[in-house]
Design a protein around this motif. Structure first.
Motif, PDB file in Angstrom:
ATOM      1  N   TYR A  50      -1.492  -1.212  -4.105  1.00  0.00           N
ATOM      2  CA  TYR A  50      -2.693  -0.405  -3.910  1.00  0.00           C
ATOM      3  C   TYR A  50      -2.253   1.009  -3.536  1.00  0.00           C
ATOM      4  O   TYR A  50      -1.134   1.222  -3.072  1.00  0.00           O
ATOM      5  N   MET A  93      -8.439  -1.000   4.029  1.00  0.00           N
ATOM      6  CA  MET A  93      -7.880  -1.918   3.037  1.00  0.00           C
ATOM      7  C   MET A  93      -8.533  -3.284   3.070  1.00  0.00           C
ATOM      8  O   MET A  93      -8.570  -3.990   2.056  1.00  0.00           O
ATOM      9  N   LEU A 146       0.863  -1.179   0.000  1.00  0.00           N
ATOM     10  CA  LEU A 146       0.000   0.000   0.000  1.00  0.00           C
ATOM     11  C   LEU A 146       0.900   1.230   0.000  1.00  0.00           C
ATOM     12  O   LEU A 146       1.698   1.428   0.915  1.00  0.00           O
TER      13      LEU A 146
END
Length: 395
Positions: free
Chosen positions: A238, A281, A143
């Motif tokens: 992400y 998430m 992330l």
């Protein structure tokens, strides 16, 4: 890294597939090799147990050294490692598990989100089986969280998020990334809480010009993060950032596994801590994770129907020894006491079970990876067989 200069940040070395390959191919003459694994507590008063457990494992390592060559040298190395045992900040920067590897060339320390077994070994090569399952665990991701004032990279999984210490070459602000290319005085202020990660003031108010600067900023961040932190691995990426940043980042990113998904949130907002990011998430990542496991299961089912795959441990072990396993799905909760004969691939099951007994499935994972096959470890309730293995053959 020098053994005598261990710092809390040394725990945040990047553990990826390239690092694993290096550990698996220990150069001749660099041993004896010390491998130490332990579970760790991530917060609260329980973090004191981290130091206690570490000291006990170092004591066990000393005892193991008595039966190997290079005893005096390894004893000296252990004494250096003892310097961090009482470093309180060191043990407060933990999450799920810690792995330490030390030989004549270097000492490497990694922390991971998953719990690791408590184990210490001193031998001619590193004991890497516990981290094979960690690295091949289905359900891991990166992330990247960006505002104009900060850049942070996390490694995530079903267990949570772990922040990575960024390489010095990675820009961490828009000013740092663009440098002299930003004309005039640039002030970055945050407004609007969760939805906004910063706006230009005192520079230019033209939206097109502002977006061009942001585009150049995100392109520089993407390139540096990939080069210094993602290139050696195979994790999906992400993105977390302001609403306006997402489309720009997805357009300029060259990361091969950019999912073009993420969370539209200001990562620097007071309300956004690591737990909040983990919660956000979870909703984004879990559907992708379940889809990945479903596709793996389908591939195995199709291969087995054509006699191009198997869930028989002995048959898969023999195929792995011959280099014929293209991909292997392993049950994360399964273990088979014993070991594989490296010359024949025969499974030698242990008569007893316990923490000190080797695991056939770990041997199998290592064998498949050494032959260039792909390993994925999935939760027990999602594994397609009862044996703990599901293999797809090359031919």
């Amino acid at each position: 890294m020098s053994v005598t200069s261990l710092r809390p940040t040394d725990l945040q070395l990047q553990l990826d597939d390239d690092q694993l390959k290096e550990l698996m191919t220990t150069a001749e003459g660099t041993g004896p090799c010390l491998s130490l694994y332990m579970p760790t507590h991530r917060k609260g008063p329980d973090t004191r147990e981290n130091s206690i457990r570490y000291k006990a494992l170092l004591k066990k390592a000393r005892e193991s050294v008595e039966v190997v060559d290079g005893r005096d040298e390894v004893h000296g190395r252990i004494e250096s490692l003892e310097t961090i045992a009482d470093d309180e900040p060191f043990w407060q920067h933990q999450i799920g598990g810690m792995a330490l590897f030390s030989n004549r060339e270097s000492t490497r320390i990694y922390r991971v989100t998953q719990k690791l077994p408590e184990r210490v070994a001193v031998a001619d090569s590193f004991h890497v089986k516990p981290i094979i399952r960690v690295l091949q665990q289905a359900g891991r991701y990166h992330l990247l969280a960006v505002t104009q004032k900060s850049v942070r990279l996390f490694e995530g999984g079903l267990e949570g998020l772990d922040e990575t210490v960024l390489d010095d070459e990675v820009p961490t602000t828009i000013v740092e990334a663009l440098g002299g290319q930003v004309e005039g005085e640039l002030n970055v202020n945050s407004y609007g809480g969760l939805s906004y990660s910063g706006m230009f003031h005192g520079h230019h108010d033209n939206k097109d010009d502002r977006n061009k600067d942001i585009e150049r900023y995100l392109r520089a961040v993407d390139r540096a993060v990939y080069d210094f932190h993602c290139r050696g691995g195979d994790l999906p990426l992400y993105f977390a950032g302001d609403v306006d940043y997402h489309d720009i980042f997805f357009k300029v990113s060259h990361h091969p596994r950019n999912t073009k998904k993420g969370i539209r949130i200001n990562p620097d907002a007071v309300e956004v801590d690591r737990e909040r990011l983990e919660q956000e998430m979870e909703a984004v990542f879990r559907p992708d994770f379940e889809k990945e496991v479903h596709e793996l299961t389908e591939q195995f089912g199709n291969a087995k129907a054509r006699a191009g795959g198997s869930d028989d441990v002995d048959a898969v072990a023999k195929a792995a020894r011959e280099g014929r396993v293209l991909s292997l799905i392993v049950d994360a909760g399964k273990s088979i006491g014993g070991r594989l004969d490296p010359d024949t691939g025969a499974v030698k099951r242990a008569k007893e079970s316990g923490a000190d007994v080797d695991d056939v499935l770990d041997d199998l994972c290592e064998l498949v990876m050494r032959a260039g096959g792909k390993v994925r470890v999935v939760p027990s309730d999602m594994h397609p067989t009862d044996t703990g293995v599901a293999a797809v053959y090359r031919y």
